[in-house]
Design an enzyme around this catalytic site. Structure first.
Site, PDB file in Angstrom:
ATOM      1  N   SER A  33     -11.220   0.852   3.058  1.00 20.67           N
ATOM      2  CA  SER A  33     -10.405   0.482   4.223  1.00 20.67           C
ATOM      3  C   SER A  33      -9.736   1.717   4.812  1.00 20.67           C
ATOM      4  CB  SER A  33      -9.347  -0.542   3.818  1.00 20.67           C
ATOM      5  OG  SER A  33      -9.953  -1.726   3.332  1.00 20.67           O
ATOM      6  N   ARG A  86       0.823  -1.222   0.000  1.00 15.84           N
ATOM      7  CA  ARG A  86       0.000   0.000   0.000  1.00 15.84           C
ATOM      8  C   ARG A  86       0.853   1.266   0.000  1.00 15.84           C
ATOM      9  NH1 ARG A  86      -2.349  -3.710  -1.004  1.00 15.84           N
ATOM     10  NH2 ARG A  86      -4.353  -4.505  -0.263  1.00 15.84           N
ATOM     11  N   GLU A 137      -4.923   4.644   6.466  1.00 14.85           N
ATOM     12  CA  GLU A 137      -4.591   4.402   5.059  1.00 14.85           C
ATOM     13  C   GLU A 137      -4.831   5.612   4.157  1.00 14.85           C
ATOM     14  OE1 GLU A 137      -5.835   1.262   1.540  1.00 14.85           O
ATOM     15  OE2 GLU A 137      -5.596   0.539   3.584  1.00 14.85           O
TER      16      GLU A 137
END
Length: 340
Positions: free
Chosen positions: A237, A163, A332
């Protein structure tokens, strides 16, 4: 350019915020002009896609927010085994996935229904159901904010990680991505090793799935598990799945034998959703924000709250998880803070 532009409709969390200046870039020259204007106004420049991975922490965003609306998909090279595509940063990600599979160009099908535009995909190294986008990226193209020079980055240059990429690290706020080159295969090899995907296909009685079967399955799973931002404001998320060392993972497993754990290089990946749910946050609402009742990793904003309220709730989740498990959760989405 618009002044004091409301941004609730331009971020999928529907956070109440407004930009000092707001514009759209439909061609590269628009980006160059926006960079010059931002410098003249002494404002930072914030490139924006669909706003599916951003949190505006303050009600007033003291910046020039630039919607990246570059469009176009073209074939650079093609042979009997593969195709090399150049895709403009403003193309919708999910539409690209559907279009490539329909043309029998394979690889991206596991990444279906991820919100956002193509330009955001390499920044986050988006991933789902056992696949990361880095596997298919050949080159990333962009403009340097300081020099307005056109630059190209190979896959190695992008420094992809879980990520993450160089565009979230050393080059954060220095490059505006304008296009991405993808190398896709014409060989139909479905990737079905991810447990949830394999289970779904088995339930459907599909023993030898095609990439189209995988695409359809991923869309179905995501629609069952994740809320539609158009109906329930969210950014997907909200926390990374934490990676811990093996000793820590073993100690956690002794305390909770049911805790999901997955190999991750030299470490072990934990399921952030599980930790959050075990701490009692799944389905909880407070001050207009909360955790989705079906997926504990998704924070929602049904009350139309602002970024400060959402982040305060997220910080409480982080505090409780750290206190109970000794594991730090990191956010995130990109958080834009403005202290002025």
């Amino acid at each position: 350019m618009d002044c004091d532009k409301p941004l609730a409709a331009h971020n999928t969390l529907a956070l109440n915020a407004c930009a000092a200046l707001y514009g759209e870039a439909k061609k590269e020259q628009d980006i160059v002009d926006a960079i010059a204007l931002a410098k003249a106004k002494q404002l930072p420049l914030i490139p924006l896609g669909e706003g599916s991975n951003v949190v505006f922490a303050r009600a007033k965003v003291h910046a020039l927010v630039l919607k990246i609306a570059l469009r176009g998909v073209r074939v650079l090279k093609e042979n009997e085994d593969s195709v090399l595509l150049r895709v403009a940063a403003g193309e919708n990600w999910h539409q690209l996935v559907c279009d490539t599979v329909a043309k029998h160009w394979y690889g991206l099908e596991n990444l279906a229904l991820i919100p956002g535009l193509v330009g955001a995909a390499p920044v986050q190294n988006i991933g789902a159901y056992g696949v990361e986008v880095k596997q298919f990226i050949d080159t990333v193209h962009g403009l340097c904010i300081n020099s307005q020079q056109r630059l190209s980055f190979s896959r190695d240059d992008c420094e992809f990680a879980y990520r993450s990429s160089v565009f979230k690290g050393a080059l954060q706020d220095k490059i505006i991505i304008t296009a991405v080159d993808f190398k896709l295969t014409k060989r139909a090899r479905a990737k079905t090793h991810y447990p949830a995907l394999a289970h779904f296909l088995k339930q459907q009685g599909i023993d030898n799935p095609s990439p189209q079967n995988v695409l359809d399955a991923v869309i179905s799973i995501r629609r069952q598990r994740l809320p539609d931002p158009n109906q329930t404001p969210n950014a997907g998320s909200f926390f990374h799945n934490p990676v811990v060392d093996k000793a820590t993972a073993q100690a956690l497993l002794q305390g909770d034998p049911n805790m999901p754990q997955y190999p991750a290089g030299d470490g072990v990946k934990l399921a952030a959703a599980y930790l959050i749910e075990q701490c009692g946050f799944k389905g909880k609402l407070a001050n207009g924000v909360g955790v989705h009742p079906q997926h504990a990793l998704v924070l929602i904003n049904p009350g139309g709250a602002g970024g400060e309220t959402l982040l305060a709730f997220a910080n409480e989740i982080q505090r409780v998880v750290l206190e109970r498990y000794g594991v730090a959760l990191t956010i995130e989405p990109r958080v834009y803070r403005d202290e002025s």
